[in-house]
Design a protein around this motif. Structure first.
Motif, PDB file in Angstrom:
ATOM      1  N   ILE A   2       0.931  -1.199   0.591  1.00  0.00           N
ATOM      2  CA  ILE A   2      -0.057  -0.475  -0.045  1.00  0.00           C
ATOM      3  C   ILE A   2       0.728   1.319   0.307  1.00  0.00           C
ATOM      4  O   ILE A   2       0.613   2.531  -0.276  1.00  0.00           O
ATOM      5  CB  ILE A   2      -0.998   0.317   1.299  1.00  0.00           C
ATOM      6  N   GLU A   3       1.763   1.445   0.596  1.00  0.00           N
ATOM      7  CA  GLU A   3       3.218   2.734   0.309  1.00  0.00           C
ATOM      8  C   GLU A   3       3.369   2.454  -0.628  1.00  0.00           C
ATOM      9  O   GLU A   3       3.675   3.517  -0.478  1.00  0.00           O
ATOM     10  CB  GLU A   3       3.995   2.184   1.424  1.00  0.00           C
ATOM     11  N   LEU A   5       2.115   1.505  -3.263  1.00  0.00           N
ATOM     12  CA  LEU A   5       1.104   2.988  -4.440  1.00  0.00           C
ATOM     13  C   LEU A   5       0.509   3.215  -3.970  1.00  0.00           C
ATOM     14  O   LEU A   5       0.722   4.389  -4.822  1.00  0.00           O
ATOM     15  CB  LEU A   5      -0.389   2.009  -4.141  1.00  0.00           C
ATOM     16  N   SER A   6       0.487   3.979  -2.322  1.00  0.00           N
ATOM     17  CA  SER A   6       0.415   5.734  -2.919  1.00  0.00           C
ATOM     18  C   SER A   6       1.805   6.867  -2.639  1.00  0.00           C
ATOM     19  O   SER A   6       1.594   7.071  -3.485  1.00  0.00           O
ATOM     20  CB  SER A   6       0.299   5.386  -1.189  1.00  0.00           C
ATOM     21  N   MET A   7       2.990   5.957  -3.022  1.00  0.00           N
ATOM     22  CA  MET A   7       4.181   6.977  -3.292  1.00  0.00           C
ATOM     23  C   MET A   7       3.946   7.298  -4.766  1.00  0.00           C
ATOM     24  O   MET A   7       4.311   8.250  -5.206  1.00  0.00           O
ATOM     25  CB  MET A   7       5.425   5.926  -3.286  1.00  0.00           C
ATOM     26  N   SER A   8       3.267   5.886  -5.429  1.00  0.00           N
ATOM     27  CA  SER A   8       3.326   6.201  -7.280  1.00  0.00           C
ATOM     28  C   SER A   8       2.268   6.527  -7.385  1.00  0.00           C
ATOM     29  O   SER A   8       2.520   7.720  -8.554  1.00  0.00           O
ATOM     30  CB  SER A   8       3.215   4.433  -8.091  1.00  0.00           C
ATOM     31  N   THR A   9       1.526   7.182  -6.348  1.00  0.00           N
ATOM     32  CA  THR A   9       0.100   8.446  -6.923  1.00  0.00           C
ATOM     33  C   THR A   9       0.875   9.831  -6.037  1.00  0.00           C
ATOM     34  O   THR A   9       0.119  10.211  -7.346  1.00  0.00           O
ATOM     35  CB  THR A   9      -0.305   8.218  -5.755  1.00  0.00           C
ATOM     36  N   ILE A  10       1.603   9.789  -5.406  1.00  0.00           N
ATOM     37  CA  ILE A  10       2.125  11.123  -5.837  1.00  0.00           C
ATOM     38  C   ILE A  10       3.613  11.321  -6.718  1.00  0.00           C
ATOM     39  O   ILE A  10       3.805  12.223  -7.402  1.00  0.00           O
ATOM     40  CB  ILE A  10       3.525  10.828  -4.047  1.00  0.00           C
ATOM     41  N   LEU A  51      10.030  11.167   0.311  1.00  0.00           N
ATOM     42  CA  LEU A  51       9.361  10.191   0.510  1.00  0.00           C
ATOM     43  C   LEU A  51      10.045   9.014   1.846  1.00  0.00           C
ATOM     44  O   LEU A  51      10.842   8.922   1.357  1.00  0.00           O
ATOM     45  CB  LEU A  51       8.457   9.365  -0.438  1.00  0.00           C
ATOM     46  N   ALA A  61       8.104   2.648  -6.730  1.00  0.00           N
ATOM     47  CA  ALA A  61       6.721   3.843  -6.673  1.00  0.00           C
ATOM     48  C   ALA A  61       7.221   4.560  -8.054  1.00  0.00           C
ATOM     49  O   ALA A  61       6.589   4.400  -9.254  1.00  0.00           O
ATOM     50  CB  ALA A  61       6.800   4.008  -5.776  1.00  0.00           C
ATOM     51  N   SER A  65       4.907   4.491 -11.240  1.00  0.00           N
ATOM     52  CA  SER A  65       4.158   5.631 -11.808  1.00  0.00           C
ATOM     53  C   SER A  65       4.265   6.138 -12.985  1.00  0.00           C
ATOM     54  O   SER A  65       3.583   6.681 -13.894  1.00  0.00           O
ATOM     55  CB  SER A  65       5.028   7.047 -10.762  1.00  0.00           C
TER      56      SER A  65
END
Length: 92
Positions: A2-3, A5-10, A51, A61, A65
């Motif tokens: 999950i971490e 995926l959230s980093m790749s969203t940023i 990050l 990530a 991205s």
């Protein structure tokens, strides 16, 4: 996971912008654009020190991205072409 995926969203919007700038500034073959975006994303992920994660997670990530940036671009092109076909007055 999950971490990552959230980093790749940023990182994904930044990767998209840098990929578009690289595409406009150089004569990159469109065939190699996904690979270029993935490498650029991994580079951006590696340099994303804001990050709080280890280098391996940031590289993953960044790669995700880069792939997301290419997918976003292709999806936008596909939707625009479909809209132009259904609404011919949008062609200019």
């Amino acid at each position: 996971m999950i971490e990552i995926l959230s980093m790749s969203t940023i990182i994904a919007p930044i990767t998209y912008g840098v990929t578009q700038m690289a595409k406009k500034a150089t004569n990159i073959n469109k065939r190699y654009l996904p690979m270029v975006a993935t490498v650029l994303g991994m580079g951006l992920g590696a340099t994303a020190f804001f990050l709080e994660a280890d280098l391996t997670s940031r590289l993953w990530a960044g790669g995700i991205s880069g792939l997301a940036a290419v997918g976003l671009s292709e999806l936008g092109k596909k939707q625009w072409r479909a809209t132009c076909k259904s609404l011919p007055f949008l062609l200019f």
